[in-house]
Design an enzyme around this catalytic site. Structure first.
Site, PDB file in Angstrom:
ATOM      1  N   TRP A 103       0.797  -1.055  -0.324  1.00  0.00           N
ATOM      2  CA  TRP A 103      -0.144  -0.091   0.217  1.00  0.00           C
ATOM      3  C   TRP A 103       0.994   0.998   0.320  1.00  0.00           C
ATOM      4  O   TRP A 103       0.886   2.434  -0.684  1.00  0.00           O
ATOM      5  CB  TRP A 103      -1.006  -0.408   1.079  1.00  0.00           C
ATOM      6  N   ASP A 173      -1.317   6.631   6.348  1.00  0.00           N
ATOM      7  CA  ASP A 173      -2.333   5.965   6.197  1.00  0.00           C
ATOM      8  C   ASP A 173      -2.915   4.888   7.819  1.00  0.00           C
ATOM      9  O   ASP A 173      -1.224   4.016   7.180  1.00  0.00           O
ATOM     10  CB  ASP A 173      -1.945   4.841   5.061  1.00  0.00           C
ATOM     11  N   LYS A 197     -11.739  -2.204   7.789  1.00  0.00           N
ATOM     12  CA  LYS A 197     -11.189  -2.486   9.046  1.00  0.00           C
ATOM     13  C   LYS A 197     -11.877  -2.980  10.527  1.00  0.00           C
ATOM     14  O   LYS A 197     -12.500  -3.202  10.570  1.00  0.00           O
ATOM     15  CB  LYS A 197      -9.805  -1.996   9.103  1.00  0.00           C
TER      16      LYS A 197
END
Ligand SMILES: Cc1ncc(COP(=O)(O)O)c(C=O)c1O
Length: 361
Positions: A103, A173, A197
């Site tokens: 990511w 992030d 999540k």
């Protein structure tokens, strides 16, 4: 009672059962409004209250200082890979990235389209099994921002420190560990996270941004990609992801009712410790991640035999322990044990792992 499985998915993932029950109860007629939240105008008084309470509860949970704005956006985590550089490359057009997984790399590649982007640290050579340490001395003094991914969902690593970047804004992030433990928001310029999540259903993306970083997007930037437009319109410039935001709001209330982030951290530590202790003591399973950088959210492990890993995932599924396959890019196993995974789920998984180890010696 509901015949539910223990879902170890990396995201979308489990939501707290009391939240699902509340949503179910409210589904056809939200608090006497005669309609579901899915059918409600986002300009209605009922929805405004939902959005305002969600923001207030998130602020309280994370102790977000007054000089930070909270935005609820769409586009998932992936859109932030471009929104961040489009808004923050405002002076030198330089930004420094630490690459700790897929990511972070995607974020870096996207940023490269817009400025002079440098990799200041990376653990790619070791398949991202650890998190580099860096500090102010490693950052270009004129960088517009520094970028990190605090929890690496695929590789099961997490930062165990907040890098010191002086006056240069740190962008994080936090998609896969937001709300899992307390964080000092004031150490960051931007914290952002997709919901699917620890927060709620996919669809809403949280952006927590220091207000002096808003307002620098060049005028060619598409309207939706300018943080300023969302700030000026209280995240209602266009139709927000209403239902996801409503469920996220219910999750925030649930976290508040169950002791806030300090209690959440304790539970998450206890769950992760149990998993890692068992893996480290076993002769079949191995966790490839450096001990000090292990994630509390995503526990990766392997047997060392790809066929045996596949057998493990299939047999676990048959026992109601689902989504234990590692990311398609690395294989092995991954147990994502986000906030909503109860200790009973960990116990059931460990029990299964012991049985499997016994049968496959
Ligand atoms: C750490 C992290 N960042 C970003 C993303 C991408 O998020 P999205 O799928 O919402 O675009 C993910 C997805 O799993 C992630 O784990």
């Amino acid at each position: 009672m509901y015949d539910r499985v223990y879902n170890f998915s990396a995201g979308p993932s489990m939501l707290p059962l009391p939240v699902l029950e509340k949503v179910k109860e409210d589904l056809l007629n939200y608090q006497g409004s005669g309609q579901s939240v899915m059918e409600m105008s986002h300009r209605s008084a009922s929805f405004k209250k939902i959005a305002e309470e969600a923001e207030a509860d998130l602020r309280e949970l994370m102790e977000i200082p007054e000089n930070y704005k909270v935005l609820f956006l769409q586009g998932g985590g992936t859109l932030q890979f471009s929104m961040v550089p489009l808004n923050l490359l405002r002076n030198s057009k330089k930004a420094d990235y630490c690459i700790t997984g897929t990511w972070a790399k995607k974020a870096y590649k996207e940023a490269c389209k817009f400025g002079d982007i440098k990799v200041i640290a990376s653990s790619e050579e070791d398949t991202f099994t650890w998190v580099p340490k860096f500090g102010k001395e490693d950052v270009r003094p004129d960088a517009d921002y520094v970028y990190i991914t605090t929890n690496n969902t695929i590789y099961g690593t997490a930062y165990n420190y907040v890098p010191e970047t002086g006056d240069i804004p740190l962008v994080a992030d936090m998609s896969s560990n937001i709300l899992s433990e307390p964080v000092d928001v004031s150490k960051f310029g931007i914290i952002w996270a997709g919901a699917q999540k620890n927060v709620g259903p996919a669809g809403v993306t949280i952006v927590i941004i220091r207000e002096d970083l808003i307002g620098y997007a060049p005028k060619e930037v598409p309207t939706y990609l300018d943080y300023k437009i969302h700030d000026e319109n209280d995240s209602m410039y266009n139709t927000p992801p209403c239902f996801s935001l409503y469920v996220a709001g219910e999750v925030f209330k649930h976290i508040k009712e169950t002791g806030g982030l300090a209690a959440m951290q304790q539970r998450n530590r206890a769950k992760a410790e149990k998993m890692y202790d068992y893996i480290d003591s076993s002769s079949l399973y191995k966790c490839p991640v450096a001990k000090e950088d292990r994630s509390l959210m995503n526990v990766v492990f392997v047997t060392g035999d790809a066929d045996l890993d596949k057998k493990f995932v299939a047999e676990a599924k048959a026992e109601g322990l689902v989504n234990l396959a590692g990311h398609r890019s690395i294989g092995g196993m991954r147990a994502s044990i986000y906030n909503a995974m109860p200790m009973e789920g960990i116990d059931a998984l460990i029990e299964f792992m012991k049985k499997f180890e016994e049968e496959n010696k």
